[in-house]
Design an enzyme around this catalytic site. Structure first.
Site, mmCIF file in Angstrom:
data_model
loop_
_atom_site.group_PDB
_atom_site.id
_atom_site.type_symbol
_atom_site.label_atom_id
_atom_site.label_comp_id
_atom_site.label_asym_id
_atom_site.label_seq_id
_atom_site.Cartn_x
_atom_site.Cartn_y
_atom_site.Cartn_z
ATOM 1 N N CYS A 1 1.113 -1.144 0.184
ATOM 2 C CA CYS A 1 -0.009 -0.124 -0.168
ATOM 3 C C CYS A 1 0.919 1.416 0.533
ATOM 4 O O CYS A 1 0.438 2.232 -0.770
ATOM 5 C CB CYS A 1 -0.810 -0.316 1.041
ATOM 6 S SG CYS A 1 -2.362 -0.997 1.260
ATOM 7 N N CYS B 1 5.815 3.299 -14.366
ATOM 8 C CA CYS B 1 4.910 3.139 -12.781
ATOM 9 C C CYS B 1 6.501 2.961 -11.587
ATOM 10 O O CYS B 1 6.867 2.960 -12.199
ATOM 11 C CB CYS B 1 3.679 3.170 -12.262
ATOM 12 S SG CYS B 1 3.572 1.523 -12.017
#
Length: 385
Positions: free
Chosen positions: A201, A345
């Site tokens: 996360c 990314c």
């Protein structure tokens, strides 16, 4: 298919509990007996974080008699955006202590067994023994596999969910379920040899409200199993795409029946995000290329498209890369240009999401395998600040 109730009911509820849960009693097909089954039930919740927090809140409020909450972690300030069981005053304290407090506030008759231990393959069966249902709200595949193996050994149904970025999945695994329910295991959805490293996360982010949505879904599946109402998610995976406001369902079969596509990516490839397209199966995965191939494509006219956020790209991008944050790109895919595009990314998850969206828009797209984390150091390629 419906499943018989897992738990025999207690003889009676006291007057205070009948009043507190009276809106359950009014539900058609639920009534007093289902509430008494909840009071007799023992549920183990593994993980007191983004998914475990709303699950504990919902199950305590529902009147589950005993909750075993397992987590060895402490509360950090960055947890509070999504882990709604904790408060600012809890920072630095044990997560399981928050479970004890909130359950007492919501349901004084619920007993919480706080277990501040890390669940492993060695202790999982001991920690989960005695639970009628196990809910897995953990965030690593190593722990998920240990929980799944222990549940199968114990014969307990496993209510399972995962959230990452704007996407989520939820299902129920119970290979020993009665009747003709599908004998599906976690390894059928995510074969262990193909999972690989899953982004955290911290690396890719997670939408806080989505954790509440999925936690509520896990709690609902738990209530259904305990009480025998409705049809649990056996052999079915719910796939949620919060950005599109879509909730889809994908059938899940034992792995011997063939590959199962989940949300536009092949589950066996280890996607935990629900992919970038609406669920329904059959979509081919996006191609992943190494850095040499990406730079060669750029030299031949392809666009290197970095979809990280500005605070991330401030530390450097690949030379010549075009910066368009993911949310902006999803709203207007034409910003990528006519293609072909190689999407970049941090670790590759957001890039795959972007590439799928670009492909849906008719733009040829691939993904830099491993993202910037895999290539920013030791490659001999200068990263532009």
């Amino acid at each position: 298919m419906p499943i018989p109730p897992l738990v025999e009911p207690v003889d009676a509820l006291d007057a205070g509990e009948r009043t507190r849960t009276s809106r359950h009693a009014a539900l058609s097909g639920f009534g007093d007996i289902a509430q008494r089954r909840l009071a007799a039930a023992h549920v183990a919740v593994v993980g007191a974080g983004g998914l475990g927090s709303p699950t504990v809140l919902a199950l305590a409020a529902a009147g589950v008699g005993t909750l075993t909450v397992i987590d060895d972690d402490e509360v950090e300030a960055s947890n509070l955006q999504r882990q709604v069981m904790h408060r600012v005053a809890d920072v630095g304290g044990r997560k399981v202590d928050s479970a004890v407090r909130v359950a007492a506030d919501l349901s004084p008759r619920t007993v919480v067994r706080a277990v501040a231990e890390r669940l492993t393959a060695a202790n999982a069966a001991d920690l989960l023994a005695g639970a009628h249902v196990v809910v897995d709200g953990t965030d690593t595949f190593e722990t998920r596999a240990a929980v799944a193996d222990a549940c199968e050994l114990l014969g307990a149904p496993l209510v399972w969910g995962v959230v990452q970025e704007f996407h989520a999945q939820a299902t129920v695994f119970w290979p020993t379920a009665p009747g003709g329910a599908p004998r599906v295991r976690l390894s059928d959805l995510y074969p262990p040899e193909s999972v690989g490293d899953v982004p955290t996360c911290e690396a890719v982010g997670v939408l806080g409200p989505l954790c509440l949505q999925v936690g509520a879904l896990l709690a609902t599946e738990t209530v259904k199993l305990i009480t025998g109402i409705g049809e649990p998610l056996l052999g079915r995976v719910v796939v949620i795409d919060a950005l599109r406001g879509r909730t889809d369902e994908v059938p899940l079969r034992p792995s011997g029946d063939g590959a199962i596509a989940v949300g536009g990516t092949v589950a066996g490839r280890g996607s935990v995000t629900g992919g970038g397209t609406a669920a329904g199966g059959g979509t081919e995965p996006v191609a992943h290329v190494d850095l040499v191939s990406a730079l060669a494509a750029q030299a031949a006219g392809a666009t290197l498209l970095d979809v990280r956020e500005p605070h991330e790209t401030a530390s450097g991008v690949l030379p010549g890369a075009v910066e368009v944050p993911l949310a902006t790109l999803l709203a207007e895919p034409s910003l990528a240009g006519p293609g072909p595009v190689v999407v970049v990314c941090k670790v590759g998850v957001r890039a795959e999401r972007a590439a799928l969206a670009l492909r849906d828009a008719g733009i040829e797209a691939s993904v830099l395998a491993g993202g910037m984390d895999a290539w920013a150091t030791g490659t001999g390629v200068r990263v532009s600040a």
